[in-house]
Design a protein around this motif. Structure first.
Motif, PDB file in Angstrom:
ATOM      1  N   SER A  97       0.846  -1.192   0.000  1.00  0.00           N
ATOM      2  CA  SER A  97       0.000   0.000   0.000  1.00  0.00           C
ATOM      3  C   SER A  97       0.881   1.241   0.000  1.00  0.00           C
ATOM      4  O   SER A  97       1.752   1.403   0.858  1.00  0.00           O
ATOM      5  CB  SER A  97      -0.904   0.012   1.233  1.00  0.00           C
ATOM      6  N   ASN A  98       0.667   2.125  -0.961  1.00  0.00           N
ATOM      7  CA  ASN A  98       1.401   3.388  -0.976  1.00  0.00           C
ATOM      8  C   ASN A  98       1.147   4.190   0.286  1.00  0.00           C
ATOM      9  O   ASN A  98       2.036   4.863   0.819  1.00  0.00           O
ATOM     10  CB  ASN A  98       0.976   4.222  -2.189  1.00  0.00           C
ATOM     11  N   GLY A  99      -0.092   4.146   0.765  1.00  0.00           N
ATOM     12  CA  GLY A  99      -0.465   4.943   1.919  1.00  0.00           C
ATOM     13  C   GLY A  99       0.310   4.572   3.163  1.00  0.00           C
ATOM     14  O   GLY A  99       0.706   5.446   3.942  1.00  0.00           O
ATOM     15  N   ILE A 100       0.548   3.293   3.370  1.00  0.00           N
ATOM     16  CA  ILE A 100       1.248   2.888   4.585  1.00  0.00           C
ATOM     17  C   ILE A 100       2.718   3.260   4.504  1.00  0.00           C
ATOM     18  O   ILE A 100       3.359   3.589   5.505  1.00  0.00           O
ATOM     19  CB  ILE A 100       1.059   1.380   4.858  1.00  0.00           C
ATOM     20  N   ILE A 101       3.282   3.242   3.306  1.00  0.00           N
ATOM     21  CA  ILE A 101       4.663   3.709   3.140  1.00  0.00           C
ATOM     22  C   ILE A 101       4.726   5.204   3.442  1.00  0.00           C
ATOM     23  O   ILE A 101       5.613   5.684   4.149  1.00  0.00           O
ATOM     24  CB  ILE A 101       5.164   3.418   1.711  1.00  0.00           C
ATOM     25  N   ARG A 140      15.715  17.736   3.308  1.00  0.00           N
ATOM     26  CA  ARG A 140      15.361  16.316   3.219  1.00  0.00           C
ATOM     27  C   ARG A 140      13.863  16.110   3.427  1.00  0.00           C
ATOM     28  O   ARG A 140      13.227  15.298   2.747  1.00  0.00           O
ATOM     29  CB  ARG A 140      16.156  15.518   4.254  1.00  0.00           C
ATOM     30  N   ILE A 141      13.278  16.852   4.373  1.00  0.00           N
ATOM     31  CA  ILE A 141      11.846  16.741   4.632  1.00  0.00           C
ATOM     32  C   ILE A 141      11.050  17.199   3.411  1.00  0.00           C
ATOM     33  O   ILE A 141      10.042  16.588   3.042  1.00  0.00           O
ATOM     34  CB  ILE A 141      11.463  17.548   5.889  1.00  0.00           C
ATOM     35  N   ASP A 142      11.502  18.280   2.769  1.00  0.00           N
ATOM     36  CA  ASP A 142      10.817  18.756   1.562  1.00  0.00           C
ATOM     37  C   ASP A 142      10.811  17.675   0.478  1.00  0.00           C
ATOM     38  O   ASP A 142       9.797  17.460  -0.197  1.00  0.00           O
ATOM     39  CB  ASP A 142      11.489  20.022   1.025  1.00  0.00           C
ATOM     40  N   ARG A 143      11.952  17.011   0.304  1.00  0.00           N
ATOM     41  CA  ARG A 143      12.019  15.932  -0.697  1.00  0.00           C
ATOM     42  C   ARG A 143      11.094  14.777  -0.309  1.00  0.00           C
ATOM     43  O   ARG A 143      10.421  14.186  -1.160  1.00  0.00           O
ATOM     44  CB  ARG A 143      13.455  15.442  -0.852  1.00  0.00           C
ATOM     45  N   ALA A 144      11.068  14.464   0.994  1.00  0.00           N
ATOM     46  CA  ALA A 144      10.208  13.382   1.467  1.00  0.00           C
ATOM     47  C   ALA A 144       8.735  13.712   1.239  1.00  0.00           C
ATOM     48  O   ALA A 144       7.940  12.835   0.879  1.00  0.00           O
ATOM     49  CB  ALA A 144      10.469  13.120   2.953  1.00  0.00           C
ATOM     50  N   MET A 145       8.371  14.974   1.422  1.00  0.00           N
ATOM     51  CA  MET A 145       6.981  15.380   1.225  1.00  0.00           C
ATOM     52  C   MET A 145       6.561  15.234  -0.236  1.00  0.00           C
ATOM     53  O   MET A 145       5.413  14.905  -0.545  1.00  0.00           O
ATOM     54  CB  MET A 145       6.778  16.808   1.708  1.00  0.00           C
ATOM     55  N   LYS A 146       7.484  15.476  -1.143  1.00  0.00           N
ATOM     56  CA  LYS A 146       7.185  15.266  -2.567  1.00  0.00           C
ATOM     57  C   LYS A 146       6.926  13.781  -2.830  1.00  0.00           C
ATOM     58  O   LYS A 146       6.030  13.418  -3.602  1.00  0.00           O
ATOM     59  CB  LYS A 146       8.328  15.781  -3.430  1.00  0.00           C
ATOM     60  N   ASP A 147       7.726  12.926  -2.179  1.00  0.00           N
ATOM     61  CA  ASP A 147       7.525  11.483  -2.319  1.00  0.00           C
ATOM     62  C   ASP A 147       6.160  11.078  -1.784  1.00  0.00           C
ATOM     63  O   ASP A 147       5.440  10.277  -2.398  1.00  0.00           O
ATOM     64  CB  ASP A 147       8.616  10.713  -1.579  1.00  0.00           C
ATOM     65  N   VAL A 148       5.798  11.621  -0.614  1.00  0.00           N
ATOM     66  CA  VAL A 148       4.512  11.289  -0.002  1.00  0.00           C
ATOM     67  C   VAL A 148       3.360  11.742  -0.897  1.00  0.00           C
ATOM     68  O   VAL A 148       2.376  11.018  -1.086  1.00  0.00           O
ATOM     69  CB  VAL A 148       4.391  11.933   1.392  1.00  0.00           C
ATOM     70  N   SER A 149       3.477  12.930  -1.457  1.00  0.00           N
ATOM     71  CA  SER A 149       2.436  13.446  -2.344  1.00  0.00           C
ATOM     72  C   SER A 149       2.216  12.507  -3.523  1.00  0.00           C
ATOM     73  O   SER A 149       1.074  12.209  -3.906  1.00  0.00           O
ATOM     74  CB  SER A 149       2.822  14.844  -2.844  1.00  0.00           C
ATOM     75  N   CYS A 150       3.311  12.007  -4.081  1.00  0.00           N
ATOM     76  CA  CYS A 150       3.213  11.086  -5.215  1.00  0.00           C
ATOM     77  C   CYS A 150       2.606   9.755  -4.787  1.00  0.00           C
ATOM     78  O   CYS A 150       1.740   9.203  -5.470  1.00  0.00           O
ATOM     79  CB  CYS A 150       4.602  10.873  -5.812  1.00  0.00           C
ATOM     80  N   LEU A 151       3.036   9.247  -3.629  1.00  0.00           N
ATOM     81  CA  LEU A 151       2.512   7.974  -3.135  1.00  0.00           C
ATOM     82  C   LEU A 151       1.005   8.039  -2.922  1.00  0.00           C
ATOM     83  O   LEU A 151       0.261   7.122  -3.303  1.00  0.00           O
ATOM     84  CB  LEU A 151       3.206   7.597  -1.825  1.00  0.00           C
ATOM     85  N   LEU A 152       0.540   9.127  -2.314  1.00  0.00           N
ATOM     86  CA  LEU A 152      -0.890   9.249  -2.027  1.00  0.00           C
ATOM     87  C   LEU A 152      -1.701   9.475  -3.298  1.00  0.00           C
ATOM     88  O   LEU A 152      -2.852   9.039  -3.391  1.00  0.00           O
ATOM     89  CB  LEU A 152      -1.126  10.392  -1.031  1.00  0.00           C
ATOM     90  N   ARG A 153      -1.097  10.129  -4.266  1.00  0.00           N
ATOM     91  CA  ARG A 153      -1.803  10.365  -5.530  1.00  0.00           C
ATOM     92  C   ARG A 153      -2.117   9.039  -6.234  1.00  0.00           C
ATOM     93  O   ARG A 153      -3.141   8.894  -6.893  1.00  0.00           O
ATOM     94  CB  ARG A 153      -0.953  11.262  -6.443  1.00  0.00           C
ATOM     95  N   TYR A 154      -1.213   8.066  -6.081  1.00  0.00           N
ATOM     96  CA  TYR A 154      -1.394   6.790  -6.786  1.00  0.00           C
ATOM     97  C   TYR A 154      -1.798   5.652  -5.850  1.00  0.00           C
ATOM     98  O   TYR A 154      -1.630   4.479  -6.192  1.00  0.00           O
ATOM     99  CB  TYR A 154      -0.112   6.433  -7.534  1.00  0.00           C
ATOM    100  N   GLU A 155      -2.329   5.992  -4.680  1.00  0.00           N
ATOM    101  CA  GLU A 155      -2.822   4.968  -3.767  1.00  0.00           C
ATOM    102  C   GLU A 155      -4.111   4.350  -4.314  1.00  0.00           C
ATOM    103  O   GLU A 155      -5.045   5.058  -4.688  1.00  0.00           O
ATOM    104  CB  GLU A 155      -3.084   5.573  -2.383  1.00  0.00           C
ATOM    105  N   ARG A 156      -4.143   3.013  -4.351  1.00  0.00           N
ATOM    106  CA  ARG A 156      -5.300   2.310  -4.908  1.00  0.00           C
ATOM    107  C   ARG A 156      -6.432   2.158  -3.892  1.00  0.00           C
ATOM    108  O   ARG A 156      -7.595   2.100  -4.260  1.00  0.00           O
ATOM    109  CB  ARG A 156      -4.890   0.908  -5.384  1.00  0.00           C
ATOM    110  N   ARG A 157      -6.082   2.084  -2.607  1.00  0.00           N
ATOM    111  CA  ARG A 157      -7.078   1.767  -1.592  1.00  0.00           C
ATOM    112  C   ARG A 157      -7.618   3.034  -0.924  1.00  0.00           C
ATOM    113  O   ARG A 157      -6.902   4.008  -0.754  1.00  0.00           O
ATOM    114  CB  ARG A 157      -6.464   0.862  -0.520  1.00  0.00           C
TER     115      ARG A 157
END
Length: 251
Positions: free
Chosen positions: A148-152, A190-207
């Protein structure tokens, strides 16, 4: 040839984990036989009918006979192992076990930059309450095992929150110098980069579940914390540290 005492402790920890996973979580745990490269076992998730869901987690186990009561739980890992975990195609988790407390803590292993100490070295910290392995951990473990993208995203946000907590605590103490502020600037990048990753993960979360919706709420909350911290940098005219090209700066 001798069976060293540290090997006895390790095997005791794995037996304890295996029993908990199978009896309390309702999943299966398999030990990795020798030679193991960097993981001790794997968890396969099952549904209510005890059929496989196709979800797997690789597990690295660290066991101690000491108590973790009233002290932080932190496990040191070397860079080589963190690079190995990053190369795995199956999600890896780190498990800390106290035989004295008869308790288990767990966390997914993310990219090594999440665990780099401000003065060098790597260590994974556990919240003694939130990261405790209990029956209620079943849903989160299953989501992670099923990728799950969301849990990551949830755990990336938790690492960012921990960094912000430490930063704000030092700021409130008024016991810091320019070196510490420079480190904070790098951590904010580093946090800014991580937030971009989170935004992408949540955008493509299936559940769409209550857990995923809670992660999305947490994402919005931490964005507000980041904005407040950037205002602090601007107030003290050090906001250039938030965009500085640091090259190979170790922290």
């Amino acid at each position: 040839m001798k069976f060293h005492y540290r090997d006895k402790i390790g095997k005791s920890g794995e037996r304890f984990l295996e029993a908990f996973v199978e009896e309390e979580l309702g999943f299966t745990y398999r030990k990795v036989g020798p030679p193991d490269i960097g993981v001790d076992g794997e968890i396969e998730t099952l549904d209510a009918a005890r059929s496989s869901t196709g979800g797997f987690l690789k597990v690295q186990v660290k066991t101690t006979e000491e108590s973790y009561v009233n002290r932080p739980v932190k496990i040191a890992l070397d860079e080589e192992h963190l690079d190995y975990f990053s190369s795995l195609t199956v999600p890896p988790i780190l498990v800390a076990i106290s035989l004295k407390d008869q308790a288990i803590w767990w966390k997914p292993i993310l990219g090594k930059d999440n665990y780099r100490g401000p003065r060098g070295g790597f260590g994974v910290s556990f919240d003694p309450i939130q990261d405790r392995l209990t029956r209620s951990s079943r849903a989160l473990i299953r989501l992670m095992a099923e990728r799950s993208n969301g849990i990551i995203a949830k755990y990336i946000l938790e690492e960012a929150n921990e960094t912000l907590d430490e930063m704000e605590s030092e700021i409130e103490s008024n016991e810091f110098d320019i070196v510490a502020v420079d480190i904070w600037g790098h951590q904010m990048q580093r946090i800014d980069r991580a937030m971009k990753d989170v935004s992408c993960l949540l955008r493509y979360e299936r559940r769409i579940t209550d857990e995923i919706l809670a992660v999305k709420d947490g994402f919005e909350e931490i964005k507000e914390r980041i904005s407040e911290r950037k205002i602090w940098f601007s107030k003290y005219n050090v906001d250039d540290l938030l965009t500085m090209d640091r090259g190979d700066t170790p922290y």
